[in-house]
Motif scaffolding. Structure first.
Motif, mmCIF file in Angstrom:
data_model
loop_
_atom_site.group_PDB
_atom_site.id
_atom_site.type_symbol
_atom_site.label_atom_id
_atom_site.label_comp_id
_atom_site.label_asym_id
_atom_site.label_seq_id
_atom_site.Cartn_x
_atom_site.Cartn_y
_atom_site.Cartn_z
ATOM 1 N N VAL A 174 0.832 -1.209 0.000
ATOM 2 C CA VAL A 174 0.000 0.000 0.000
ATOM 3 C C VAL A 174 0.863 1.254 0.000
ATOM 4 C CG1 VAL A 174 -1.652 1.349 1.355
ATOM 5 C CG2 VAL A 174 -1.993 -1.117 1.072
ATOM 6 N N PHE A 175 1.891 1.270 0.853
ATOM 7 C CA PHE A 175 2.757 2.442 0.942
ATOM 8 C C PHE A 175 3.442 2.724 -0.391
ATOM 9 C CE2 PHE A 175 7.053 4.147 1.520
ATOM 10 C CZ PHE A 175 6.757 5.368 2.121
ATOM 11 N N PHE A 176 3.924 1.678 -1.040
ATOM 12 C CA PHE A 176 4.683 1.877 -2.274
ATOM 13 C C PHE A 176 3.782 2.158 -3.465
ATOM 14 C CE2 PHE A 176 7.414 -0.421 0.640
ATOM 15 C CZ PHE A 176 8.555 0.366 0.588
ATOM 16 N N TYR A 177 2.543 1.671 -3.434
ATOM 17 C CA TYR A 177 1.573 2.110 -4.433
ATOM 18 C C TYR A 177 1.403 3.625 -4.367
ATOM 19 C CZ TYR A 177 -0.241 -2.568 -5.529
ATOM 20 O OH TYR A 177 -0.399 -3.852 -5.955
ATOM 21 N N GLY A 178 1.216 4.126 -3.141
ATOM 22 C CA GLY A 178 1.016 5.558 -2.961
ATOM 23 C C GLY A 178 2.234 6.362 -3.375
ATOM 24 N N LEU A 179 3.407 5.867 -3.011
ATOM 25 C CA LEU A 179 4.645 6.561 -3.371
ATOM 26 C C LEU A 179 4.806 6.595 -4.885
ATOM 27 C CD1 LEU A 179 7.189 7.908 -2.219
ATOM 28 C CD2 LEU A 179 8.300 5.656 -2.285
ATOM 29 N N TYR A 180 4.518 5.472 -5.531
ATOM 30 C CA TYR A 180 4.579 5.415 -6.993
ATOM 31 C C TYR A 180 3.641 6.450 -7.618
ATOM 32 C CZ TYR A 180 3.191 3.595 -11.593
ATOM 33 O OH TYR A 180 2.854 3.474 -12.910
ATOM 34 N N SER A 181 2.441 6.550 -7.095
ATOM 35 C CA SER A 181 1.477 7.501 -7.642
ATOM 36 C C SER A 181 1.950 8.937 -7.454
ATOM 37 C CB SER A 181 0.112 7.305 -6.969
ATOM 38 O OG SER A 181 -0.833 8.195 -7.497
ATOM 39 N N LEU A 182 2.436 9.262 -6.270
ATOM 40 C CA LEU A 182 2.899 10.633 -5.994
ATOM 41 C C LEU A 182 4.114 11.001 -6.844
ATOM 42 C CD1 LEU A 182 2.551 10.749 -2.103
ATOM 43 C CD2 LEU A 182 1.303 12.161 -3.745
ATOM 44 N N LEU A 254 12.722 7.463 -8.692
ATOM 45 C CA LEU A 254 13.634 8.452 -8.109
ATOM 46 C C LEU A 254 14.752 8.829 -9.085
ATOM 47 C CD1 LEU A 254 13.957 7.001 -4.482
ATOM 48 C CD2 LEU A 254 12.669 9.037 -5.198
ATOM 49 N N VAL A 255 15.136 7.893 -9.940
ATOM 50 C CA VAL A 255 16.228 8.168 -10.892
ATOM 51 C C VAL A 255 15.833 9.247 -11.899
ATOM 52 C CG1 VAL A 255 17.733 7.176 -12.647
ATOM 53 C CG2 VAL A 255 17.197 5.863 -10.578
ATOM 54 N N PRO A 256 14.724 9.089 -12.636
ATOM 55 C CA PRO A 256 14.349 10.165 -13.573
ATOM 56 C C PRO A 256 13.965 11.453 -12.860
ATOM 57 C CG PRO A 256 12.639 8.475 -13.492
ATOM 58 C CD PRO A 256 13.830 7.928 -12.778
ATOM 59 N N LEU A 257 13.451 11.347 -11.630
ATOM 60 C CA LEU A 257 13.134 12.560 -10.877
ATOM 61 C C LEU A 257 14.406 13.351 -10.593
ATOM 62 C CD1 LEU A 257 10.443 11.927 -8.098
ATOM 63 C CD2 LEU A 257 10.483 13.741 -9.811
ATOM 64 N N TYR A 258 15.432 12.669 -10.153
ATOM 65 C CA TYR A 258 16.694 13.345 -9.849
ATOM 66 C C TYR A 258 17.294 13.950 -11.124
ATOM 67 C CZ TYR A 258 21.322 14.200 -7.884
ATOM 68 O OH TYR A 258 22.486 14.800 -7.464
ATOM 69 N N ARG A 259 17.241 13.195 -12.218
ATOM 70 C CA ARG A 259 17.799 13.687 -13.480
ATOM 71 C C ARG A 259 17.026 14.887 -14.020
ATOM 72 N NH1 ARG A 259 19.046 8.006 -16.736
ATOM 73 N NH2 ARG A 259 20.908 7.401 -15.530
#
Length: 570
Positions: A174-182, A254-259
């Protein structure tokens, strides 16, 4: 691995899930308004990347479901226990967290980058979202035994015990579903659409590796193996692999976000943010999701109470739903998403005629595809099941095929319902869908319980699937009437004429497909099953397209245009 609530391995980016669709849910509805805020130019430029990511995810989802059946069986106690356990995080996220994230936080992320303090505001939203998700996940995980008891009714307490143990491993998803969505919506807001659609591919790969490790270490689970034979190590491998896939799916963003230059700093405080008014939208979204869950809950309980060995249970229902959702995910969702931006813009400007024109185009174009998909899947249901699960007994494959046929009868209506939902969301009117969703949920629950009361338990899942198909038909009709009132029409004559022409093509294509199957003889091996699917699919498509071309169905070109453009560039 795939469950109805995950479409093609959990984390389905378009949001299509049995947890929402059964009984009249959303088909990505809560998240749809966010799409209206995304620049149309960015969507068009990224459509090919997004579509290819979705297609890759769906194909791997089919591979996953075949491997899962190979590893733990199709109708056994372990398969049904895992089905309930891994359905819970999808269902709980969608119901409790998904509606709030999609209807409240996600649209705010999109709007934030229009503000002078946009980055700080996004930091605050992420902080609130992540902390809230973490606390919620801890509570839900602790309550795993209660959820397993609520969503199942296994005759053998050992199966319930195994489902509970697996649920402790799976619910943290559940936590990682939410993190993925955000994180995915932050990427989308920054103009990077591809990673969000491709991340589930990594998820699928992780789960495939996990299944191979499970079989290598502990061997395959045979037809005679029971839940009592299942060890703690096997539970950790299976449940851990399922959850690890979701973890990687979220963290890889997180990788494309950082880039992209994004840098996160934890910040608190959202006073004066306007979330209060957005919360009212979430209330109606949540209510719609809750209503849809009633149907999902009854199907899960009834399917888990099947006692006959080899009969369809939760695991068969999951796989039938995957096959049902595959054509919808590959084509209908893409077309509906492409139309949604235009629908939203025209609805906002009061252009009812424009909305009507776009809806008519969507209904006709999607209809061309869903009628063919319904025909192909219904005729090839058994060969398809045998190709996916070559080692399963004929009885189990027949149980799957029967459920697939019952469910796929609602595919055309489901496409209509999905497009009508886009109109509701274009007008930011989730409230008007609630009565339709109530009616659809009543049909699912009533049909499922009627099947249990009147039929042998080997037919309970098929009855539940048929009730879902009927609910889509009811929802499509009622929604069309409502939308027609709002828009002053839905171009009904053109839409009906198209579907009648498509029906003629479908009847002739089905006849050709059945004739070919008769010529090929018994489908008793994987090779013969694949041959039947390939030749049958090609023949029926050729007959269908030929008939529609003779009948001058112009929507054929509309549907094929993206492929033709791609081939032209190649």
């Amino acid at each position: 691995m795939t469950t109805p609530a995950s479409d093609a391995r959990a984390g389905d980016p378009d949001g299509t899930a049995a947890g929402t669709t059964a009984g009249g849910g959303t088909d990505g509805g809560a998240g749809a308004p966010a799409g209206a805020s995304t620049p149309a130019v960015g969507l068009r430029r990224s459509s090919l990347v997004m579509a290819s990511g979705t297609a890759a995810s769906r194909v791997l989802g089919v591979v996953n479901t075949a491997l899962l059946g190979w590893a733990i069986g199709l109708t056994g106690e372990v398969a049904n226990a895992f089905s309930v356990a891994n359905k819970l995080p999808n269902t709980l996220y969608l119901l409790i967290a998904g509606g709030v994230l999609n209807a409240v936080l996600v649209p705010q992320v999109v709007r934030a980058y229009r503000r002078a303090d946009g980055q700080q505001y996004v930091d605050r939203l992420l902080t609130v979202g992540v902390v809230g998700l973490l606390g919620l996940t801890l509570v839900l995980t602790a309550a795993a035994p209660l959820f397993v008891a609520f969503y199942s009714s296994f005759p053998d307490p050992e199966v319930t015990r195994l489902a509970t143990a697996l649920a402790f491993w799976c619910i943290p998803q559940v936590f990682f579903y939410g993190l993925y969505s955000l994180l995915g919506q932050v990427l989308n807001a920054r103009g990077s659409f591809g990673p969000y659609m491709w991340a589930p591919v990594v998820n699928n790969v992780v789960f495939v590796v996990g299944l191979l490790v499970l079989v290598q270490v502990a061997g395959r689970t045979g037809e005679g193996d029971t839940a009592g034979d299942w060890t703690a190590g096997q539970t950790a491998l299976l449940g851990g692999a399922a959850t690890l896939g979701i973890v990687v799916q979220a963290l890889v963003l997180l990788v494309p976000l950082y880039r992209s230059g994004f840098r996160y700093r934890p910040r608190w405080g959202l006073r004066g943010s306007g979330l209060g008014s957005a919360g009212r939208v979430a209330t109606w979204t949540f209510l719609g999701l809750l209503i849809g869950q009633v149907g999902v809950w009854r199907i899960s309980v009834v399917a888990s109470s099947v006692a006959t060995e080899g009969a369809a249970g939760n695991a068969v229902y999951d796989r039938a739903f995957l096959i049902f959702m595959l054509p919808h995910s590959l084509v209908t969702v893409s077309l509906a998403t492409a139309l949604f931006t235009r629908l939203s813009g025209r609805a906002a400007s009061g252009d009812a005629a424009g909305v009507r024109t776009d809806l008519s185009l969507g209904l006709r174009t999607v209809g061309v595809f869903t009628v063919l998909a319904t025909t192909g899947i219904a005729v090839l249901a058994f060969p398809l099941g045998r190709a996916l699960f070559p080692d399963q007994p004929d009885g189990e494959v027949h149980a799957l095929a029967m459920s697939v046929v019952a469910l796929v009868l609602g595919l055309v209506a489901f496409g209509v319902w999905s497009l009508c939902q886009r109109v509701y969301y274009a007008y930011e009117d989730a409230r008007s869908m609630v009565p339709v969703q109530l009616l659809m949920a009543a049909v699912v629950v009533g049909g499922t319980e009627l099947g249990r009361a009147t039929l042998d338990d080997r037919y309970w899942v098929a009855a539940a699937c048929l009730s879902m198909a009927v609910s889509y038909a009811v929802g499509a009709v009622v929604a069309l009437v409502s939308v027609r009132r709002r828009l002053g029409g839905v171009d009904g004559r053109r839409v009906l004429t198209l579907h009648l022409k498509a029906a003629v093509g479908a009847v002739l294509a089905a006849g050709a497909g059945l004739g070919l199957l008769a010529l090929l003889g018994p489908v008793d091996s994987w090779g013969r099953a694949v041959l039947a699917c390939v030749l049958g699919g090609a023949l029926m498509t050729a007959v269908y397209v030929g008939v529609l071309a003779l009948l001058r169905v112009r929507e054929l070109r509309t549907l094929a245009a993206p492929v033709l453009r791609r081939l032209g560039r190649g």
